[in-house]
Design an enzyme around this catalytic site. Structure first.
Site, PDB file in Angstrom:
ATOM      1  CG  HIS A 208      41.642  45.505  39.900  1.00 32.08           C
ATOM      2  ND1 HIS A 208      41.093  44.983  40.782  1.00 32.08           N
ATOM      3  CD2 HIS A 208      42.557  44.998  38.875  1.00 32.08           C
ATOM      4  CE1 HIS A 208      41.254  43.663  40.553  1.00 32.08           C
ATOM      5  NE2 HIS A 208      41.672  43.561  39.364  1.00 32.08           N
TER       6      HIS A 208
ATOM      7  CG  ASP B 141      38.202  40.586  35.490  1.00 32.27           C
ATOM      8  OD1 ASP B 141      38.443  41.072  34.744  1.00 32.27           O
ATOM      9  OD2 ASP B 141      39.401  39.767  36.428  1.00 32.27           O
TER      10      ASP B 141
ATOM     11  CG  HIS C  82      42.048  39.526  39.064  1.00 33.50           C
ATOM     12  ND1 HIS C  82      41.852  39.453  38.294  1.00 33.50           N
ATOM     13  CD2 HIS C  82      42.763  38.611  39.657  1.00 33.50           C
ATOM     14  CE1 HIS C  82      42.841  38.295  37.542  1.00 33.50           C
ATOM     15  NE2 HIS C  82      43.603  38.100  38.550  1.00 33.50           N
TER      16      HIS C  82
ATOM     17  CG  ASP D 128      40.272  37.889  33.765  1.00 33.60           C
ATOM     18  OD1 ASP D 128      39.116  38.093  34.604  1.00 33.60           O
ATOM     19  OD2 ASP D 128      41.065  38.650  35.233  1.00 33.60           O
TER      20      ASP D 128
HETATM   21  C1  OKP Z   1      43.761  42.456  36.325  1.00 33.94           C
HETATM   22  B1  OKP Z   1      41.749  43.066  35.933  1.00 33.94           B
HETATM   23  C2  OKP Z   1      52.147  40.658  38.630  1.00 33.94           C
HETATM   24  C3  OKP Z   1      50.623  39.827  38.145  1.00 33.94           C
HETATM   25  C4  OKP Z   1      49.543  40.571  39.566  1.00 33.94           C
HETATM   26  C5  OKP Z   1      47.618  41.077  38.992  1.00 33.94           C
HETATM   27  C6  OKP Z   1      46.416  40.622  38.042  1.00 33.94           C
HETATM   28  C7  OKP Z   1      45.651  42.060  37.383  1.00 33.94           C
HETATM   29  C8  OKP Z   1      44.311  41.603  37.238  1.00 33.94           C
HETATM   30  N1  OKP Z   1      52.645  41.019  38.164  1.00 33.94           N
HETATM   31  N2  OKP Z   1      48.292  39.907  38.162  1.00 33.94           N
HETATM   32  O1  OKP Z   1      40.773  41.658  37.382  1.00 33.94           O
HETATM   33  O2  OKP Z   1      41.788  41.287  34.590  1.00 33.94           O
HETATM   34 ZN    ZN Z   2      40.604  40.036  36.641  1.00 35.02          ZN
END
Ligand code: OKP
Ligand code: ZN
Length: 356
Positions: free
Chosen positions: A176, A210, A212, A299
């Protein structure tokens, strides 16, 4: 001659420094909850990879050279991360009763005119973060830098021909993080640093598995026609990061087709994933990639507490095997995965598939 498991040596890159970065909490819809991105994630992965007969923990004292770091990130971001860690240390020293300090952006410059004032202020954090999940403590820079160095070391080993499969146990994660911003537990883009390191081998690909979308990686390579970015992730109309990861994002003009987003519906499982993986592999083959950086997040698995996909353990072996078919060197960069112990089991499966 067929390669057996024993013949392929997998080099694993690890640094204990990551555990010094350990923010206590994050916020979810206004509620304070424990920080999901915990040190044990990487220790579980290290233990599981060490248990495999064909892996070797490689010593790595290498540091990312400026030529690579500054091709990926702006100097202002690097300076900010270093400065913020020093500020956290100073604050902690002067407020010993408060315990460990993790500075979090609290003013975000939404309008351009707000930015300069904030940059000139004593806390410009909001100029370098797109969300609130990137706290910085006194040791955070050390961990961030160690993490980036693992990605570089793993890629260097492949570049030098020492191995054709290296695994960087990066923490904090990176996908990210963009040219000049942090977000989503990510500070420096480890996968982008690995990719930049591999460029002497010619064009290549980053595959991001991933859950996300890796908005930072997409942003870094948006104008580039030497690095293909392919991502399979949850539909950003419903899932983080919400503002990027859509099918229409294909790269800037001269680089059109060098960015490929394959969003899947919430709740997707093995069958849907397999089809997306076919499309991803086809794109990597079409671009004749000479190397692959795999942004490996876990994840996507059924037991992840933060996500909706339902991938089975077998899927990670299968992903590894399918990527092995490409017959190009692979640098795996650890990203997310919040079912803590699953990071071990699934990293081992992925690497076993890749090593076949
Ligand atoms: C990071 B990676 C609120 C939860 C927001 C953000 C996800 C970040 C993912 N505190 N979650 O891509 O695994
Ligand atoms: Zn993620």
């Amino acid at each position: 001659m067929m390669k057996t498991l024993q013949e392929k040596r997998v080099l694993v890159y690890y640094s204990p420094v990551h555990s010094l970065h350990n923010p206590p909490h994050e916020h979810d819809r206004g509620f304070q909850v424990p920080y999901h991105e915990v040190p044990r994630r990487i220790e579980a992965a290290r233990e599981a990879l060490e248990d495999l007969a064909f892996t070797r923990l490689a010593p790595s004292q290498e540091t990312v050279p400026d030529s690579i770091l500054l091709a990926v990130h702006e100097a202002a971001l690097i300076n900010h991360l270093q400065q913020a860690s020093r500020s956290a240390a100073a604050w902690e020293a002067s407020h010993p009763e408060q315990g460990e300090t993790y500075l979090t952006p609290w003013i975000y410059p939404l309008k351009p005119y707000m930015r300069q004032g904030l940059l000139d202020s004593s806390d410009p954090s909001g100029c370098f973060a797109f969300d609130i999940d990137v706290p910085i403590g006194k040791h955070s820079w050390d961990a961030i830098w160690a993490s980036a160095n693992l990605a570089f070391s793993a890629a260097s080993a492949v570049l030098c021909g020492e191995t054709d499969l290296a695994y960087a146990l990066c923490r904090p994660p990176g996908h990210h993080a963009g040219p000049d911003y942090t977000g989503g537990y990510c500070y420096l883009n480890n996968a982008a640093i690995a990719a930049q390191t591999l460029l002497p081998l010619g064009k290549g690909a980053i595959l991001d598995i991933d859950y996300h979308h890796g908005n930072g990686t997409q942003d870094i390579f948006w104008q580039r026609d030497d690095v293909l970015y392919v991502s399979i992730h949850a539909d950003p109309t419903e899932e983080y990061p919400l503002f990027s990861g859509f099918v229409g994002e294909r790269g800037e003009e001269q680089a059109a087709g060098w960015n490929l987003n394959l969003p899947l519906p919430m709740g997707s499982g093995d069958a849907a994933y397999q089809l997306a993986l076919d499309v991803a592999l086809q794109a990597i083959r079409e671009k004749s990639a000479n190397w692959l950086v795999l942004s490996a997040g876990y994840d996507t698995c059924a037991d992840d507490p933060t996500s909706s996909f339902t991938l089975t353990d077998a899927m990670y072996t299968s992903i590894g095997e399918r990527l092995q078919d490409l017959q190009i060197p692979v640098v795996v960069v650890h990203e997310g995965g919040y079912a803590v112990e699953a990071n071990g089991r699934l990293a081992a499966r992925l690497v076993t598939g890749l090593a076949k």
